[in-house]
Design a protein around this motif. Structure first.
Motif, PDB file in Angstrom:
ATOM      1  N   GLN A 133      42.813  48.443  39.286  1.00 38.43           N
ATOM      2  CA  GLN A 133      42.334  48.490  40.541  1.00 38.43           C
ATOM      3  C   GLN A 133      40.818  48.268  40.468  1.00 38.43           C
ATOM      4  O   GLN A 133      39.872  48.893  39.600  1.00 38.43           O
ATOM      5  CB  GLN A 133      42.350  49.505  41.409  1.00 38.43           C
ATOM      6  CG  GLN A 133      43.941  49.600  41.935  1.00 38.43           C
ATOM      7  CD  GLN A 133      44.015  50.500  43.042  1.00 38.43           C
ATOM      8  OE1 GLN A 133      43.394  51.673  43.392  1.00 38.43           O
ATOM      9  NE2 GLN A 133      45.119  50.567  43.901  1.00 38.43           N
ATOM     10  N   CYS A 134      40.286  47.301  41.077  1.00 39.41           N
ATOM     11  CA  CYS A 134      38.691  47.279  41.251  1.00 39.41           C
ATOM     12  C   CYS A 134      38.257  48.205  41.854  1.00 39.41           C
ATOM     13  O   CYS A 134      38.528  48.899  42.847  1.00 39.41           O
ATOM     14  CB  CYS A 134      38.419  45.963  42.229  1.00 39.41           C
ATOM     15  SG  CYS A 134      36.718  45.652  42.265  1.00 39.41           S
ATOM     16  N   PRO A 135      37.029  48.732  41.167  1.00 40.03           N
ATOM     17  CA  PRO A 135      36.518  50.089  41.657  1.00 40.03           C
ATOM     18  C   PRO A 135      35.549  50.059  43.028  1.00 40.03           C
ATOM     19  O   PRO A 135      35.311  50.721  43.657  1.00 40.03           O
ATOM     20  CB  PRO A 135      35.627  50.678  40.766  1.00 40.03           C
ATOM     21  CG  PRO A 135      35.189  49.299  39.760  1.00 40.03           C
ATOM     22  CD  PRO A 135      36.581  48.428  39.805  1.00 40.03           C
ATOM     23  N   LYS A 156      41.031  46.208  45.343  1.00 44.48           N
ATOM     24  CA  LYS A 156      42.165  45.105  44.995  1.00 44.48           C
ATOM     25  C   LYS A 156      42.510  45.308  43.412  1.00 44.48           C
ATOM     26  O   LYS A 156      41.959  45.642  42.464  1.00 44.48           O
ATOM     27  CB  LYS A 156      41.644  43.960  45.408  1.00 44.48           C
ATOM     28  CG  LYS A 156      41.594  43.603  46.882  1.00 44.48           C
ATOM     29  CD  LYS A 156      40.921  42.124  47.031  1.00 44.48           C
ATOM     30  CE  LYS A 156      40.796  41.951  48.642  1.00 44.48           C
ATOM     31  NZ  LYS A 156      40.022  40.716  48.600  1.00 44.48           N
ATOM     32  N   ASP A 157      43.506  44.401  43.042  1.00 43.31           N
ATOM     33  CA  ASP A 157      43.762  44.389  41.720  1.00 43.31           C
ATOM     34  C   ASP A 157      43.009  43.612  40.837  1.00 43.31           C
ATOM     35  O   ASP A 157      42.200  42.814  41.462  1.00 43.31           O
ATOM     36  CB  ASP A 157      45.226  43.582  41.389  1.00 43.31           C
ATOM     37  CG  ASP A 157      46.419  44.336  41.982  1.00 43.31           C
ATOM     38  OD1 ASP A 157      46.376  45.758  42.017  1.00 43.31           O
ATOM     39  OD2 ASP A 157      47.515  43.669  42.110  1.00 43.31           O
ATOM     40  N   SER A 158      42.597  44.324  39.771  1.00 45.49           N
ATOM     41  CA  SER A 158      41.440  43.906  38.836  1.00 45.49           C
ATOM     42  C   SER A 158      42.047  42.432  38.227  1.00 45.49           C
ATOM     43  O   SER A 158      43.220  42.125  38.001  1.00 45.49           O
ATOM     44  CB  SER A 158      40.971  44.437  37.746  1.00 45.49           C
ATOM     45  OG  SER A 158      42.145  44.952  36.913  1.00 45.49           O
ATOM     46  N   VAL A 159      40.871  41.263  37.782  1.00 43.97           N
ATOM     47  CA  VAL A 159      41.276  40.214  37.173  1.00 43.97           C
ATOM     48  C   VAL A 159      40.612  40.306  35.925  1.00 43.97           C
ATOM     49  O   VAL A 159      39.488  40.729  35.654  1.00 43.97           O
ATOM     50  CB  VAL A 159      40.684  38.926  38.074  1.00 43.97           C
ATOM     51  CG1 VAL A 159      40.619  37.648  37.368  1.00 43.97           C
ATOM     52  CG2 VAL A 159      41.260  38.974  39.363  1.00 43.97           C
ATOM     53  N   ALA A 160      41.318  39.480  34.961  1.00 42.66           N
ATOM     54  CA  ALA A 160      40.848  39.812  33.524  1.00 42.66           C
ATOM     55  C   ALA A 160      39.424  39.090  33.271  1.00 42.66           C
ATOM     56  O   ALA A 160      38.759  39.687  32.516  1.00 42.66           O
ATOM     57  CB  ALA A 160      42.000  39.174  32.703  1.00 42.66           C
TER      58      ALA A 160
END
Length: 61
Positions: free
Chosen positions: A3-5, A9-13
């Motif tokens: 997750q984005c700190p 949201k879900d992180s993106v590569a």
């Protein structure tokens, strides 16, 4: 997926560990403003500028 700190949201590569450039920039801004700090020695253990200059003067004589 992690997750984005910033917004969770879900992180993106591409922006890992963040989800977007916006969240990455917000995090960088937090560092620049001093909102995050890395632990260091206690202030009373750090010699002041005057103390360290005095030690140099004594060594030179």
């Amino acid at each position: 997926m992690s997750q984005c700190p910033i917004c969770r949201k879900d992180s993106v590569a591409l922006y890992r560990p963040f989800c977007s450039k916006r969240c990455a920039d917000l995090d960088l801004g937090n560092w620049f403003r001093g909102n995050y700090r890395v632990p260091s020695a206690r202030e009373d253990e750090i010699p002041s500028y005057e103390e360290s200059e005095g030690e140099k003067d004594q060594d030179a004589t």
